[in-house]
Design a protein around this motif. Structure first.
Motif, PDB file in Angstrom:
ATOM      1  N   VAL A 150       0.829  -1.210   0.000  1.00 23.44           N
ATOM      2  CA  VAL A 150       0.000   0.000   0.000  1.00 23.44           C
ATOM      3  C   VAL A 150       0.863   1.260   0.000  1.00 23.44           C
ATOM      4  O   VAL A 150       1.766   1.399   0.822  1.00 23.44           O
ATOM      5  CB  VAL A 150      -0.900   0.034   1.246  1.00 23.44           C
ATOM      6  CG1 VAL A 150      -1.673   1.345   1.329  1.00 23.44           C
ATOM      7  CG2 VAL A 150      -1.844  -1.142   1.259  1.00 23.44           C
ATOM      8  N   ALA A 151       0.594   2.156  -0.909  1.00 25.58           N
ATOM      9  CA  ALA A 151       1.255   3.465  -0.947  1.00 25.58           C
ATOM     10  C   ALA A 151       2.759   3.352  -1.149  1.00 25.58           C
ATOM     11  O   ALA A 151       3.519   4.220  -0.707  1.00 25.58           O
ATOM     12  CB  ALA A 151       0.948   4.263   0.325  1.00 25.58           C
ATOM     13  N   ALA A 152       3.185   2.282  -1.829  1.00 27.42           N
ATOM     14  CA  ALA A 152       4.617   2.108  -2.102  1.00 27.42           C
ATOM     15  C   ALA A 152       5.176   3.379  -2.726  1.00 27.42           C
ATOM     16  O   ALA A 152       4.589   3.931  -3.658  1.00 27.42           O
ATOM     17  CB  ALA A 152       4.840   0.927  -3.041  1.00 27.42           C
ATOM     18  N   GLY A 153       6.290   3.848  -2.170  1.00 33.74           N
ATOM     19  CA  GLY A 153       6.914   5.063  -2.674  1.00 33.74           C
ATOM     20  C   GLY A 153       6.682   6.257  -1.779  1.00 33.74           C
ATOM     21  O   GLY A 153       7.374   7.267  -1.907  1.00 33.74           O
ATOM     22  N   ILE A 154       5.706   6.160  -0.862  1.00 36.78           N
ATOM     23  CA  ILE A 154       5.423   7.281   0.039  1.00 36.78           C
ATOM     24  C   ILE A 154       5.969   6.976   1.434  1.00 36.78           C
ATOM     25  O   ILE A 154       5.638   5.959   2.030  1.00 36.78           O
ATOM     26  CB  ILE A 154       3.904   7.548   0.130  1.00 36.78           C
ATOM     27  CG1 ILE A 154       3.378   8.019  -1.226  1.00 36.78           C
ATOM     28  CG2 ILE A 154       3.605   8.583   1.214  1.00 36.78           C
ATOM     29  CD1 ILE A 154       1.906   8.315  -1.251  1.00 36.78           C
ATOM     30  N   GLY A 155       6.834   7.850   1.930  1.00 37.94           N
ATOM     31  CA  GLY A 155       7.330   7.720   3.294  1.00 37.94           C
ATOM     32  C   GLY A 155       8.594   6.877   3.372  1.00 37.94           C
ATOM     33  O   GLY A 155       8.664   5.781   2.821  1.00 37.94           O
ATOM     34  N   SER A 156       9.573   7.386   4.099  1.00 37.23           N
ATOM     35  CA  SER A 156      10.850   6.676   4.175  1.00 37.23           C
ATOM     36  C   SER A 156      10.737   5.372   4.952  1.00 37.23           C
ATOM     37  O   SER A 156      11.416   4.396   4.633  1.00 37.23           O
ATOM     38  CB  SER A 156      11.907   7.587   4.802  1.00 37.23           C
ATOM     39  OG  SER A 156      11.495   8.001   6.092  1.00 37.23           O
ATOM     40  N   THR A 157       9.878   5.328   5.968  1.00 36.66           N
ATOM     41  CA  THR A 157       9.722   4.079   6.728  1.00 36.66           C
ATOM     42  C   THR A 157       9.148   2.984   5.839  1.00 36.66           C
ATOM     43  O   THR A 157       9.624   1.843   5.843  1.00 36.66           O
ATOM     44  CB  THR A 157       8.805   4.300   7.942  1.00 36.66           C
ATOM     45  OG1 THR A 157       9.320   5.371   8.727  1.00 36.66           O
ATOM     46  CG2 THR A 157       8.707   3.041   8.782  1.00 36.66           C
ATOM     47  N   ARG A 158       8.136   3.327   5.078  1.00 40.02           N
ATOM     48  CA  ARG A 158       7.536   2.335   4.185  1.00 40.02           C
ATOM     49  C   ARG A 158       8.553   1.841   3.162  1.00 40.02           C
ATOM     50  O   ARG A 158       8.642   0.640   2.888  1.00 40.02           O
ATOM     51  CB  ARG A 158       6.311   2.929   3.484  1.00 40.02           C
ATOM     52  CG  ARG A 158       5.650   1.955   2.512  1.00 40.02           C
ATOM     53  CD  ARG A 158       4.355   2.506   1.956  1.00 40.02           C
ATOM     54  NE  ARG A 158       3.319   2.507   2.960  1.00 40.02           N
ATOM     55  CZ  ARG A 158       2.899   3.573   3.640  1.00 40.02           C
ATOM     56  NH1 ARG A 158       3.413   4.762   3.376  1.00 40.02           N
ATOM     57  NH2 ARG A 158       1.960   3.462   4.554  1.00 40.02           N
ATOM     58  N   THR A 159       9.300   2.768   2.605  1.00 39.52           N
ATOM     59  CA  THR A 159      10.296   2.369   1.611  1.00 39.52           C
ATOM     60  C   THR A 159      11.326   1.424   2.234  1.00 39.52           C
ATOM     61  O   THR A 159      11.717   0.423   1.626  1.00 39.52           O
ATOM     62  CB  THR A 159      10.992   3.625   1.031  1.00 39.52           C
ATOM     63  OG1 THR A 159       9.998   4.433   0.396  1.00 39.52           O
ATOM     64  CG2 THR A 159      12.077   3.245   0.031  1.00 39.52           C
ATOM     65  N   ARG A 160      11.733   1.724   3.468  1.00 36.05           N
ATOM     66  CA  ARG A 160      12.706   0.861   4.150  1.00 36.05           C
ATOM     67  C   ARG A 160      12.112  -0.537   4.380  1.00 36.05           C
ATOM     68  O   ARG A 160      12.774  -1.545   4.150  1.00 36.05           O
ATOM     69  CB  ARG A 160      13.103   1.499   5.485  1.00 36.05           C
ATOM     70  CG  ARG A 160      14.377   0.981   6.080  1.00 36.05           C
ATOM     71  CD  ARG A 160      14.955   1.955   7.112  1.00 36.05           C
ATOM     72  NE  ARG A 160      14.074   2.196   8.237  1.00 36.05           N
ATOM     73  CZ  ARG A 160      13.492   3.368   8.534  1.00 36.05           C
ATOM     74  NH1 ARG A 160      13.712   4.422   7.785  1.00 36.05           N
ATOM     75  NH2 ARG A 160      12.711   3.490   9.584  1.00 36.05           N
ATOM     76  N   ILE A 161      10.860  -0.583   4.780  1.00 33.74           N
ATOM     77  CA  ILE A 161      10.211  -1.882   5.021  1.00 33.74           C
ATOM     78  C   ILE A 161      10.077  -2.666   3.721  1.00 33.74           C
ATOM     79  O   ILE A 161      10.440  -3.839   3.645  1.00 33.74           O
ATOM     80  CB  ILE A 161       8.826  -1.670   5.679  1.00 33.74           C
ATOM     81  CG1 ILE A 161       9.006  -1.217   7.131  1.00 33.74           C
ATOM     82  CG2 ILE A 161       7.977  -2.930   5.597  1.00 33.74           C
ATOM     83  CD1 ILE A 161       7.718  -0.803   7.829  1.00 33.74           C
ATOM     84  N   LEU A 162       9.557  -2.000   2.688  1.00 35.81           N
ATOM     85  CA  LEU A 162       9.377  -2.704   1.409  1.00 35.81           C
ATOM     86  C   LEU A 162      10.727  -3.152   0.852  1.00 35.81           C
ATOM     87  O   LEU A 162      10.838  -4.245   0.291  1.00 35.81           O
ATOM     88  CB  LEU A 162       8.655  -1.796   0.407  1.00 35.81           C
ATOM     89  CG  LEU A 162       7.175  -1.532   0.728  1.00 35.81           C
ATOM     90  CD1 LEU A 162       6.594  -0.538  -0.276  1.00 35.81           C
ATOM     91  CD2 LEU A 162       6.367  -2.834   0.718  1.00 35.81           C
ATOM     92  N   SER A 163      11.729  -2.319   1.032  1.00 33.18           N
ATOM     93  CA  SER A 163      13.060  -2.680   0.563  1.00 33.18           C
ATOM     94  C   SER A 163      13.547  -3.952   1.244  1.00 33.18           C
ATOM     95  O   SER A 163      14.125  -4.841   0.616  1.00 33.18           O
ATOM     96  CB  SER A 163      14.011  -1.512   0.836  1.00 33.18           C
ATOM     97  OG  SER A 163      15.292  -1.805   0.363  1.00 33.18           O
ATOM     98  N   SER A 164      13.277  -4.067   2.531  1.00 31.43           N
ATOM     99  CA  SER A 164      13.754  -5.241   3.280  1.00 31.43           C
ATOM    100  C   SER A 164      13.102  -6.540   2.810  1.00 31.43           C
ATOM    101  O   SER A 164      13.663  -7.624   2.980  1.00 31.43           O
ATOM    102  CB  SER A 164      13.495  -5.049   4.779  1.00 31.43           C
ATOM    103  OG  SER A 164      12.128  -5.268   5.070  1.00 31.43           O
ATOM    104  N   PHE A 165      11.913  -6.429   2.231  1.00 25.70           N
ATOM    105  CA  PHE A 165      11.228  -7.636   1.767  1.00 25.70           C
ATOM    106  C   PHE A 165      11.959  -8.279   0.584  1.00 25.70           C
ATOM    107  O   PHE A 165      11.668  -9.420   0.227  1.00 25.70           O
ATOM    108  CB  PHE A 165       9.784  -7.317   1.363  1.00 25.70           C
ATOM    109  CG  PHE A 165       8.881  -6.955   2.514  1.00 25.70           C
ATOM    110  CD1 PHE A 165       9.200  -7.272   3.830  1.00 25.70           C
ATOM    111  CD2 PHE A 165       7.678  -6.290   2.282  1.00 25.70           C
ATOM    112  CE1 PHE A 165       8.342  -6.936   4.886  1.00 25.70           C
ATOM    113  CE2 PHE A 165       6.824  -5.953   3.326  1.00 25.70           C
ATOM    114  CZ  PHE A 165       7.161  -6.273   4.628  1.00 25.70           C
TER     115      PHE A 165
END
Lengths: 326, 326, 326
Positions: B108-123
């Motif tokens: 959800v909302a991939a690309g918005i927010g540095s925390t989300r990007t860090r989490i998605l990156s870790s996947f």
């Protein structure tokens, strides 16, 4: 209260502006983001969608600050607080202040809990553009912010010294339209001075120096510090579903994305009154009422919304500006 | 696009497998657990129940790892992030990876927010089995993971250079079935290369080397990296209730508990199209639509679901595998 | 089981007390606050409102302790745990204990996850007034608390050694009303000893030494440690919406604000059975069922609720008190 309160004429400019706001939201589907409680977060989003906007919900400052680049207004509701909220909301509201980003505050349960009081207190430095609350919360917020709230007006005093509901009804304001619930009018009226004080305080820091306070009740009171509007109508079943107030705050943010604070608060209030009346006629309990209410938000005619039952009065007469609030 | 896209015949094996998945879920009521956002968590659970499965929602690694012993698939949705999620999701996805536990990601909302990007990156280190997202999120996720996404195909290029919606409609693919919304087809099409790249990346680590990506839109695109399916139908009111996409991700996890990733994604997509069409005929706004949609998930005939409007094409022709993605 | 189980007569005092509780809640709209999971928090609040009460939801100890001054009962549900809950719930339940504030525990998923086990274990020191759970959770909670649960009674043994559902049905208790689902009766029956043990344990610390345990299933079992009531009826669709059990726990807290624990548990259980039966007749799937269920909670006649299908038996006969549990 007295004859200074008058019904807003059908051809008043304010009604036209409401009609435009309702239509503009449906045409432009603006994004308003929310930082809101877990109880009613789904209803807030669905109400925003049903009003014609779009929704995004977040709790992390980095998320919200990023989204504020694309959302034209935000909504902050302080229900169901978590421990990290105080810091997060501090960062978020500081950013909103710096960026002149308009936002609606719903000070849910203002006065209960030291954490909530600390959070609400901090908003004095980075104030919202609109406050949407019930009468008790408005009074509590004015107190938390240490605002100078003049003692109640003579009219309000008359009402508050009535010692029976029947008497109160007899002494009710000679408003052109008789409100459905007298207690609630009195209740909202008891917050009028606090609402005006908050509105004037918010104006001092708001983008374009425009702000509004909306007090919800059987009769809603909405003021920008200069004028006081009262919205009559709506349906009492709204108090039997959780989140009607939160949804109203969220939809106010949706309108705030396309118009000024006063028109946003009036548009949301009038839409909710219209939709709740429609829902009441086609439901048989709180479950079907909520379903019908969302349908009615979606289907409400913009002109019918703008023509809702509404009075106006000058705040200057009852609450003259005698000093700078700040 | 071109004639390589063909309607999936009624007697195709894939339709039989979808029908089996829909029936098997109803017979075996499999548990799929979710780590999901607060906005739509209730709808996700209710949609899983209405599809025939059972639901469990958690945020603590010890809870989720314990439950993964009895749940045959999980769902992770990165909306409404809280501060502790980055660590929690790291532990959870590492466990899923070690245990070859299949799971669906909703970025959800991939690309918005540095925390989300860090989490998605870790996947990227512990990838999901299925990604369910909208076109923008799929494109963002491929970028976050640094996948090699070939430049768009000639057909897609044609579409993207159209400078008016009318032109786009005229140049639309000669698909056997005309999609209802052209913009959205183009939008989903614009994510095709990213979707295929993600699917091929996921296959490299997935249990049994099977994976799928589902891109939601007016026309859904679903690919396992070899084939690209398009699902036509559904109803636009799905975009006027919050959580239709989240619920689709959750129900995809429910199917993933009983079948392979491609069939799970197709089954969930076809079920949602069928149910939303049924709901549209018996509702009068977003409130009654959501109610009718849950009823329709519960009542949909498995064969009707499997026979939904669907095309297939080979991903190899448009996106030849020329190198190992990993 | 045996003839010691008898139908509760229409003119039994307990039915009169249930009818009074149902009416009193509607007249006095008592506040019961909740610390509950994110999946069903909205339904819990709406069910409390539909039963006639009011709702407040919080997670911070300072918020909940402040609100406990005005709420006459609280509800704690351990679904969707967050990391800070262990400390928060420790403070909250310690306060409830000191203040003799009555509360309902819903030990959701008892036995799953080390954090949950640690939290539930800590409640042994500051116990609830009512436990509302399913059979497995009741058995797990008795084990977590290390209660001395006598081996199953002869009657229960007979049932549990039946090796087919048909046999079980033949040997079923000669209750005046045949339960709809035999497995579930047996399932709830299998938790009877644990339920009685918990109820007796809770009594030792509860305000006024009154406590109750409610085990939900197709047939509900409710005990105060002296008597065992069984509620027949309700509708299986309650298991196809998420949160029916949570909502039952929340409404039990609403009743607990106006009556004693046993009557609160019986009133909530009987109300839910009545409302779910009404909802089943006017719905066509889980979506419309939930809507109709909330309507039915609101519209249910207090006398109809009190006259629901209910048996009683003495817990002393099957579970004689031979030692102090504490």
């Amino acid at each position: 209260m007295d004859e200074r309160i008058h019904t807003v004429p059908d051809d008043a400019r304010i009604r036209q502006r409401v009609m435009n706001a309702v239509s503009t939201v449906r045409e432009s589907t603006p994004l308003a983001q929310s930082f809101t409680n877990f109880v009613t977060i789904n209803l807030v989003a669905n109400a925003q969608l049903a009003a014609g906007g779009t929704a995004a919900m977040s709790y992390l400052p980095d998320d919200i600050i990023d989204t504020a680049q694309v959302a034209r207004a935000s909504y902050i509701n302080v229900g169901t607080l978590l421990p990290f909220y105080a810091d997060a909301l501090d960062q978020i509201t500081a950013y909103f202040h710096t960026a002149s980003h308009p936002w609606v505050l719903d000070p849910v349960a203002a006065g209960i809990g030291s954490t909530r009081t600390r959070i609400l207190s901090s908003f004095r430095e980075n104030p919202p553009t609109v406050v949407r609350a019930n009468a008790s919360e408005v009074i509590a917020l004015a107190s938390i912010w240490g605002l100078d709230v003049p003692s109640t007006t003579p009219a309000a005093d008359d009402a508050s010294t009535d010692d029976s509901e029947a008497d109160t009804a007899d002494d009710a304001p000679a408003a052109p339209t008789k409100p459905a619930g007298v207690e609630a009018v009195d209740d909202v009226d008891s917050s009028q001075a606090a609402a005006i004080a908050i509105a004037r305080f918010l104006r001092a820091t708001a983008p374009n120096h425009r702000a509004a306070v909306a007090v919800s009740g059987p009769v809603d009171l909405i003021t920008d510090g200069d004028q006081v509007f009262r919205l009559f109508g709506g349906d009492a079943m709204m108090t039997k579903i959780t989140g009607a107030g939160c949804a109203l705050g969220g939809v106010t943010a949706t309108y705030l994305a396309v118009c000024d604070p006063l028109v946003a608060a009036l548009s949301a209030g009038l839409l909710f009154n219209r939709a709740s009346e429609a829902a009441a006629t086609s439901s048989s309990g709180p479950g079907s009422f909520q379903t019908a209410f969302l349908d009615a938000l979606w289907n409400a005619d913009a002109r019918d919304v703008a023509m809702g039952n509404m009075t106006a009065a000058s705040a200057q007469q009852t609450h003259p500006v005698v000093e700078t609030v700040l």
